[in-house]
Design a protein around this motif. Structure first.
Motif, short mmCIF file in Angstrom:
data_model
loop_
_atom_site.label_atom_id
_atom_site.label_comp_id
_atom_site.label_asym_id
_atom_site.label_seq_id
_atom_site.Cartn_x
_atom_site.Cartn_y
_atom_site.Cartn_z
N ASN A 207 0.81 -1.21 0.00
CA ASN A 207 0.00 0.00 0.00
C ASN A 207 0.85 1.26 0.00
O ASN A 207 0.47 2.26 -0.63
CB ASN A 207 -0.95 0.00 1.20
N VAL A 208 1.97 1.24 0.71
CA VAL A 208 2.87 2.40 0.67
C VAL A 208 3.34 2.66 -0.76
O VAL A 208 3.32 3.80 -1.25
CB VAL A 208 4.08 2.17 1.60
N ILE A 209 3.71 1.60 -1.46
CA ILE A 209 4.18 1.73 -2.85
C ILE A 209 3.05 2.22 -3.75
O ILE A 209 3.23 3.13 -4.57
CB ILE A 209 4.75 0.39 -3.35
N TYR A 210 1.86 1.62 -3.60
CA TYR A 210 0.72 1.97 -4.45
C TYR A 210 0.30 3.41 -4.23
O TYR A 210 0.08 4.17 -5.18
CB TYR A 210 -0.45 1.04 -4.17
N TYR A 211 0.16 3.80 -2.97
CA TYR A 211 -0.27 5.17 -2.68
C TYR A 211 0.76 6.20 -3.15
O TYR A 211 0.40 7.24 -3.71
CB TYR A 211 -0.53 5.35 -1.18
N ALA A 212 2.02 5.90 -2.93
CA ALA A 212 3.07 6.83 -3.36
C ALA A 212 3.03 7.00 -4.87
O ALA A 212 3.05 8.12 -5.39
CB ALA A 212 4.44 6.32 -2.91
N ALA A 213 2.96 5.87 -5.59
CA ALA A 213 2.92 5.93 -7.05
C ALA A 213 1.68 6.64 -7.53
O ALA A 213 1.73 7.47 -8.45
CB ALA A 213 2.98 4.51 -7.63
N ALA A 214 0.52 6.35 -6.92
CA ALA A 214 -0.74 6.92 -7.36
C ALA A 214 -0.79 8.43 -7.15
O ALA A 214 -1.25 9.18 -8.02
CB ALA A 214 -1.90 6.25 -6.63
N ILE A 215 -0.33 8.89 -5.99
CA ILE A 215 -0.38 10.32 -5.68
C ILE A 215 0.64 11.10 -6.52
O ILE A 215 0.34 12.18 -7.03
CB ILE A 215 -0.15 10.55 -4.17
N CYS A 232 -2.33 0.52 -12.38
CA CYS A 232 -2.97 -0.44 -11.47
C CYS A 232 -3.03 -1.84 -12.09
O CYS A 232 -3.65 -2.01 -13.15
CB CYS A 232 -4.37 0.04 -11.12
N PRO A 233 -2.44 -2.84 -11.44
CA PRO A 233 -2.45 -4.20 -12.02
C PRO A 233 -3.81 -4.86 -11.95
O PRO A 233 -4.09 -5.79 -12.72
CB PRO A 233 -1.43 -4.94 -11.14
N ILE A 234 -4.68 -4.41 -11.06
CA ILE A 234 -5.99 -5.03 -10.89
C ILE A 234 -6.85 -4.84 -12.13
O ILE A 234 -7.72 -5.66 -12.42
CB ILE A 234 -6.73 -4.43 -9.66
#
Length: 320
Positions: A207-215, A232-234
Motif C-alpha cells: 500500500n505504501v508503494i501503491y499510494y506513493a505511485a498513485a499520488i 494499477c495491475p488489478i
C-alpha cells in the motif's frame, strides 16, 4: 430542461446491489453458522454500505449526488484497509491473492478478488473502482477533477506491473521460502493460520508503494485517476469481464447534443457521447459506474440500465 424526479430504475439498482451482498452473506453463513459468522458480518456490512450510499445518492440533488458514492467508498474502503488489512492482517493486495492460489486456500484475499474483480465483473462491471476501492478513496479527494485526455500507450504499464507482481511472489515463494513455513504458519482441515506479521508487512509495504505511485502520478499528470488508467495491475482482471456487465450507462441518442459535458467530467476519459450517438450503451471496459456523466448531463438523458450486450472497442479521449 427536465425536472428532477424519482429514478425508479436507480432505486432498483440500489436494491439489487444490497440484496446481492445480503443474499451472499446469509447463504454462506447458513452453510456453517458456527464457523461462517465472518461472512455474515463481512458481506452484510458491505451490503449496508452500498445500500446507504446508493440511497443517499438517489435522494440528493444532482450536484450533491457524488456524496452518496463517496460515503460507500469510504465505508467499504476503510473497512477493507483498516479492518481486513491491518486489524485482521489479511493481505488483500494482489500479492495476497497470488499467495492463496499457490497455497490452495480461500480466505478474504482470494474471495475478495473472485467476487469484486473477476467473477463479479460480468454482472456489476467495475463498480468496485468507482464505489469501493481504498486507493481511489484517497485519489478522488485530490484537486484534479477534470481530465485532460489519456496518454497513448502508457496503459501498457499495467500489464508490466501485473506480471512483475506475479513474478515477485513466485520468486518469494520458490526461492525465499515464503510458503507454509513462513507466510502461512499452519494448515489444519478446514482452517488456516497466517503468519500475521509477515502478511501485515506485505500488505502495508504494497500500500505504501501503491499510494506513493498513485499520488505522484496524479500530481505529475494532473489527473486524479492516472494510476487507475496506467499502472494499477488489478485492471487486468477488471477489463476482462466488465465489457459483459449487465449494468451500464445508457442515453437517448436523439436528444444528445454532443455538448461534451459528460466527457469533461468522466474520470476515465471515455467518449460517452460517441456511444450514445451510436445508439449503444457505454460499453467501455474503463467505466467505473461513478455516474459523473449522468449527473452532469444538461439534457438529463443518461441513466443506468440493465441489458445483455458487450463491446470491445474502447472509445477514449487522448491527449493531443
Amino acid at each position: 430542461m427536465k425536472s428532477d424526479k424519482v429514478n425508479v430504475k436507480g432505486i432498483i439498482v440500489n436494491l439489487f446491489f444490497t440484496l446481492v451482498f445480503w443474499t451472499l452473506a446469509i447463504a454462506l453463513f447458513a452453510m456453517n453458522p458456527e464457523k461462517n459468522i465472518f461472512f455474515l458480518i463481512n458481506f452484510g456490512y458491505i451490503g449496508l454500505a452500498f445500500g446507504l450510499g446508493m440511497t443517499l445518492y438517489q435522494i440528493l440533488p444532482r450536484k450533491k449526488k457524488a456524496l452518496g458514492r463517496k460515503l460507500t467508498q469510504f465505508m467499504v474502503g476503510i473497512y477493507l484497509f483498516v479492518f481486513l488489512g491491518i486489524v485482521a492482517r489479511q493481505n488483500i493486495q494482489i500479492e495476497g491473492f497470488w499467495f492463496e492460489i499457490l497455497y490452495g486456500v480461500m480466505t478474504a484475499p482470494l474471495m475478495h478478488y473472485l467476487i469484486a474483480k473477476i467473477l463479479g465483473t460480468p454482472v456489476i462491471g467495475r463498480i468496485y473502482c468507482g464505489w469501493a476501492c481504498w486507493t481511489a478513496m484517497v485519489l478522488d479527494v485530490l484537486p484534479f477533477k477534470r481530465n485532460n485526455g489519456r496518454i497513448p500507450k502508457l496503459g501498457r504499464l499495467r500489464y508490466i506491473h501485473f506480471f512483475l507482481s506475479l513474478a515477485f511472489v513466485l520468486v518469494a515463494w520458490f526461492t525465499l521460502g515464503y510458503n507454509h513455513f513462513s507466510y502461512f504458519q499452519s494448515r489444519t482441515p478446514g482452517q488456516i493460520a497466517y503468519n500475521s506479521q509477515i502478511s501485515l508487512l506485505w500488505f502495508l509495504a504494497g500500500n505504501v508503494i501503491y499510494y506513493a505511485a498513485a499520488i505522484i502520478m496524479a500530481f505529475v499528470l494532473r489527473d486524479n485517476r492516472a494510476f487507475c488508467k496506467y499502472l494499477c495491475p488489478i485492471t487486468v482482471f477488471l477489463k476482462l469481464g466488465s465489457p459483459f456487465s449487465l449494468i451500464k450507462i445508457k442515453g437517448e441518442s436523439k436528444k444528445c447534443t454532443s455538448c461534451g459535458t459528460c466527457e469533461k467530467v468522466c474520470p476515465m476519459d471515455i467518449q460517452v457521447s460517441r456511444y450514445i450517438k451510436e445508439g449503444k450503451r457505454v460499453l467501455s471496459s474503463d467505466c467505473t459506474l461513478c455516474q459523473s456523466c449522468k449527473d452532469s448531463c444538461p439534457e438529463k438523458i443518461l441513466k443506468l440500465s440493465f441489458a445483455f450486450d458487450a463491446g470491445f472497442k474502447n472509445k477514449i479521449n487522448y491527449r493531443l
